[in-house]
Structure formats: structure tokens, C-alpha cells
Design a protein around this motif. Structure first.
Motif, PDB file in Angstrom:
ATOM      1  N   GLN A 157      -7.781  -3.679  -6.792  1.00 42.01           N
ATOM      2  CA  GLN A 157      -7.573  -5.061  -6.970  1.00 42.01           C
ATOM      3  C   GLN A 157      -6.146  -5.137  -7.887  1.00 42.01           C
ATOM      4  N   SER A 158      -5.403  -5.913  -7.420  1.00 40.65           N
ATOM      5  CA  SER A 158      -4.168  -6.346  -8.076  1.00 40.65           C
ATOM      6  C   SER A 158      -3.566  -7.529  -8.136  1.00 40.65           C
ATOM      7  N   LEU A 162       2.330  -0.342  -7.347  1.00 41.54           N
ATOM      8  CA  LEU A 162       2.783  -1.642  -6.753  1.00 41.54           C
ATOM      9  C   LEU A 162       4.086  -2.041  -7.554  1.00 41.54           C
ATOM     10  N   TYR A 171       3.029  -2.112  -1.892  1.00 49.62           N
ATOM     11  CA  TYR A 171       2.288  -0.890  -2.267  1.00 49.62           C
ATOM     12  C   TYR A 171       2.398   0.259  -1.476  1.00 49.62           C
ATOM     13  N   ALA A 228       3.436  -1.494 -11.232  1.00 49.36           N
ATOM     14  CA  ALA A 228       2.234  -1.101 -11.802  1.00 49.36           C
ATOM     15  C   ALA A 228       1.496  -0.019 -11.174  1.00 49.36           C
ATOM     16  N   PHE A 263      -2.517  -4.067 -11.989  1.00 45.83           N
ATOM     17  CA  PHE A 263      -3.774  -3.734 -11.508  1.00 45.83           C
ATOM     18  C   PHE A 263      -5.093  -4.292 -12.257  1.00 45.83           C
ATOM     19  N   ASN A 264      -6.009  -5.015 -11.765  1.00 51.67           N
ATOM     20  CA  ASN A 264      -7.266  -5.169 -12.364  1.00 51.67           C
ATOM     21  C   ASN A 264      -8.261  -4.006 -12.291  1.00 51.67           C
ATOM     22  N   SER A 324      -2.181   2.027 -10.365  1.00 50.62           N
ATOM     23  CA  SER A 324      -3.427   1.672 -10.439  1.00 50.62           C
ATOM     24  C   SER A 324      -4.109   2.833 -11.433  1.00 50.62           C
TER      25      SER A 324
END
Length: 435
Positions: free
Chosen positions: A299-300, A248, A265, A239, A294-295, A241
Motif C-alpha cells: 500500500q502506498s 515508486l 511503480y 519511495a 509506502f504505508n 517499499s
């Protein structure tokens, strides 16, 4: 104003009463009995022609208090009745479970091939083997780009989308206005992620030495990392960001017949003189985590067969780990919630469970049925498989349970009460839930 029941007396002087004010006056007073019939009693009432103190105020300047009070009370009664009626109507509509679908409008005819759709901002991005197109919720096509992907896969991040051929070598990157760039790889594509700027990361198949690469929109290689599966594990998901600076990767590691997960990361937004771009992560024994995302920028989340873990911070650290003791059948997420469909072993029923990104459980709802597709769209969880669908709100209210009379490709929430956009083998239709 005097009380009407009060008695008042008015005494009239008599002319035969002597003047006692003079000198040498001598008067002998003899008490004379008076009969009751000679005493007159008067009830004094104010004349209707004589206004009292308050009535002297002109009518236009001040209205009687009682009139204003009555009008205020009447107004609040009307407001209360209307509010209650609206509340009852709203609850009647939103708290019940609908079982039928009514077609309001046929917008488009069916698209050929295995087409699929993704919410793209305020619009919808559609993809099939021949093209990628963007259309609004009214069904109007905004643009269309021709592609030739037999097994297309798509990833979306805010204002960017990437479409690739699964196990192929081509990627097309799109923006809100259409095609932005094309990328070619030298190895087959296994997994893909995209940032909101259009930076694309891929896991490329290469036997026991898979390759991770990142590209800009023009197709230039920004990062290349050759993985040693024997030492680091095999990458199963990745993922980016939203700004494209952090990567990630979830690695599957096998040791002593046990499967572990290593989360790593990497920071490519800053220069690292030692050449080590890794800035965080962790290892989780006896747990496979094949889904990471990633949210937000910092934050993930990594989701596995035993629960999920939340990471936070510029140098990501584990914030909270949540264990789930049921079988995870499906997951879906948006910027506010992470939703699971869970099942007990040997049970035909399912549980819909919501968590926020603090790791707190916010909704748990039991329901019947098994669905292969799950998504969160505009505050509603939509489950579908074949012709059957089930819809829940984020508050756990069961909005719909039934069939739609066509094989569902996707379902999107529209503005208005009980309105949806249905994509099926019968085309694109605007529908409404019915009893």
C-alpha cells in the motif's frame, strides 16, 4: 414460621363431659351462653430457644442471604464509585487544553548547529553537522557516530536510517546498533529514500537527464535509470517499499503550460525478461504530487495540491482518490492515519483533518495558528514553530496550545500523563503540561 398476627386456639378437654362411646348412653345437651370475657385468645410466637428449619444449618456452612446480598451491593457500590472517580479524573485531565509547560528535568545541554531529531523505534535518532547519535527516552546516549555534513537530510524506515548531504555525494546508512555502511555518488543528491533492510534510492541531479540509483548497504549499485525529462517528466520524489523490492517515483510533466503528475511503480524483486520493470501507475492532470510514501509492503500514497490517491496490491492499482478543496499547508502520516493542516483562502484559521488508509475522513478540528512543522508521534499530532506549539490527539482533542520559552527543535511524547521530551536551544528537557 407462623405469622405473628394469626390467631390460634388450644382447647382443653373437660372432665365432666360424658363418654358418648358406650352403649345406651343418652345425653341431653343444653346450650349454655358463653360470655366473651370467658374466651381467651392466644397469640402463639415461636420460642427463641427453638430454631426454625433454616437456622438449623450451621453458621459456617451457610450465611444468611441478606448478609451476602448486602455485602455484594456494598462491593458494587464501591466499585462504581471508584470507577466513576477514575473516569472523571481521566476526562478532566485529557479533555482540557493546557497552556503551560513545566520543566521536570534537564537531561542534556544544547547541541550545537542545526540539529534535528527523528523517532527511531523506541528511541530517538539525533543528527547535526558533526554526528549522528541514538539515545533513549531517558536521555541516555546509546551510540554516536561522527559525520561531516553541512546540510544533512535524514530518512527512516523501521530499523534503518539514511543520512546524506543535501546536494552532496555521501550517504551514511545506520541500523539500531550504529553505522552499517557508506555510499558515494557521482552526482549531487536531490531526494533520498531507504528501506528497512538499508537499501537506499536517490534522485541525482544531472540537468535535463536526472539519474535514479539504488544501492545496497555496502554501496554497490543495484539499479540505475537515466530519466529523459523531456519524455518521462522530471522525478520530484521517490519511495521504497519496506522490503526494498518496489520503487515508486512521482514525475512532474509539463504540457501546454499545465502541470501533470505521472506515478510509476517498478518491481525489482522479480526477474522481468522483457527488461520492463514497471508494474503500475497512472497520470493525474492538472495536479502536482510532490510527496509519495509506502504505508506497507503493498500500500502506498501520493499526496498533491488537490488531495491524495491510495494505491494497493502486488501490482499497484488505484484504490481510492480523495479530493481536498482547501489549501494543504502541512502533512504528516504514520501507519494508521494521514493528517493534513488545511486553510481556507483568506482565512486566518486552520483545520486539522485525519484520514485512514481506506480514504475515510475520521477527524476534523478547527484551530487558530500557523505552524511550519508537523508530525505524528505516539498517537498525537504535534505542531510547532519557534517557541509556539499545539498538540492534538488522533481523536481531535486539543491537548496543548501555548509557548515553551525556547525555540523548539522537536517534541516527543513520553509515557505517563502529560509528559513530553522537548528538544530546544536550551537542550533536552523532560517537561509536563500545566494549566
Amino acid at each position: 414460621m407462623k405469622d405473628k398476627k394469626q390467631e390460634s386456639f388450644h382447647v382443653i378437654p373437660r372432665v365432666d363431659v360424658p363418654d358418648l362411646s358406650g352403649k345406651r348412653s343418652s345425653v341431653r345437651i343444653r346450650r349454655k351462653p358463653v360470655r366473651k370475657s370467658q374466651v381467651e385468645t392466644w397469640t402463639v410466637r415461636p420460642s427463641i430457644e427453638t430454631p426454625d428449619q433454616e437456622e438449623k444449618i450451621p453458621e459456617k456452612k451457610r450465611k444468611p442471604l441478606s448478609v451476602r446480598a448486602k455485602r455484594t451491593i456494598r462491593r458494587w457500590i464501591v466499585v462504581g464509585v471508584v470507577t466513576a472517580a477514575v473516569a472523571v479524573s481521566y476526562l478532566t485531565i485529557t479533555l482540557q487544553t493546557y497552556t503551560g509547560i513545566e520543566v521536570v528535568e534537564q537531561i542534556q545541554e544544547a547541541r550545537g548547529g542545526n540539529s534535528f531529531y527523528v523517532r527511531y523505534g523506541e528511541n530517538i535518532l539525533g543528527c547535526d553537522a558533526d554526528s549522528v547519535s541514538l539515545f533513549n527516552l531517558e536521555g541516555k546516549e546509546l551510540w554516536k557516530e561522527s559525520i561531516q555534513f553541512q546540510k544533512p537530510i535524514m530518512e527512516v524506515s523501521r530499523s534503518s536510517a539514511a543520512v546524506a548531504e543535501l546536494r552532496g555525494n555521501e550517504i551514511a546508512v545506520f541500523g539500531e546498533d550504529g553505522l552499517r555502511g557508506q555510499i558515494k555518488t557521482t552526482l549531487p543528491i536531490e531526494k533520498m529514500a531507504v528501506s528497512s533492510q538499508g537499501i537506499t534510492a536517490v534522485i541525482l541531479e544531472n540537468g535535463g537527464a536526472p539519474v535514479i540509483q539504488c544501492f545496497d548497504v555496502s554501496g554497490n549499485v543495484l539499479i540505475e535509470y537515466k530519466v529523459s525529462a523531456a519524455t518521462s517528466g522530471y522525478p520530484v520524489d521517490l519511495a521504497l517499499s519496506p522490503d526494498g523490492t518496489k520503487l515508486l517515483v512521482s514525475y512532474m510533466m509539463t504540457q501546454n503550460s499545465e502541470v501533470d503528475t505521472q506515478l510509476a511503480y517498478y518491481d525489482f524483486g522479480n526477474e522481468h525478461k522483457d527488461g520492463d520493470y514497471r508494474i503500475g501507475g497512472g497520470t493525474y492532470a492538472n495536479q502536482l504530487m510532490p510527496t509519495v510514501f509506502f504505508n506497507s509492503e503493498e500500500q502506498s500514497v501520493a499526496v498533491g495540491d488537490g488531495g491524495f490517491v491510495i494505491y494497493d496490491g502486488a501490482e499497484p492499482k488505484e484504490k481510492k482518490k480523495i479530493s481536498i478543496d482547501k489549501e494543504i499547508r502541512s502533512i504528516a502520516y504514520n501507519e494508521e492515519y494521514l493528517a493534513f493542516v488545511l486553510a481556507d483562502e483568506g482565512s486566518s484559521g486552520s483545520e486539522l483533518r485525519f484520514y485512514d488508509y481506506s480514504g475515510d475522513e475520521v477527524v476534523s478540528k478547527e484551530f487558530e495558528g500557523d505552524y511550519s512543522n508537523m508530525k505524528i508521534d505516539d498517537g498525537q499530532v504535534i505542531l510547532f514553530d519557534g517557541e509556539s506549539a499545539s498538540i492534538f490527539t488522533e481523536g481531535g482533542i486539543h491537548r496543548f496550545e501555548g509557548t515553551v520559552g525556547a525555540n523548539i527543535k522537536d517534541l516527543f511524547v513520553l509515557k505517563g500523563i502529560n509528559k513530553y521530551l522537548l528538544m530546544s536551544d536550551k537542550g533536552t528537557q523532560r517537561v509536563r503540561l500545566t494549566k
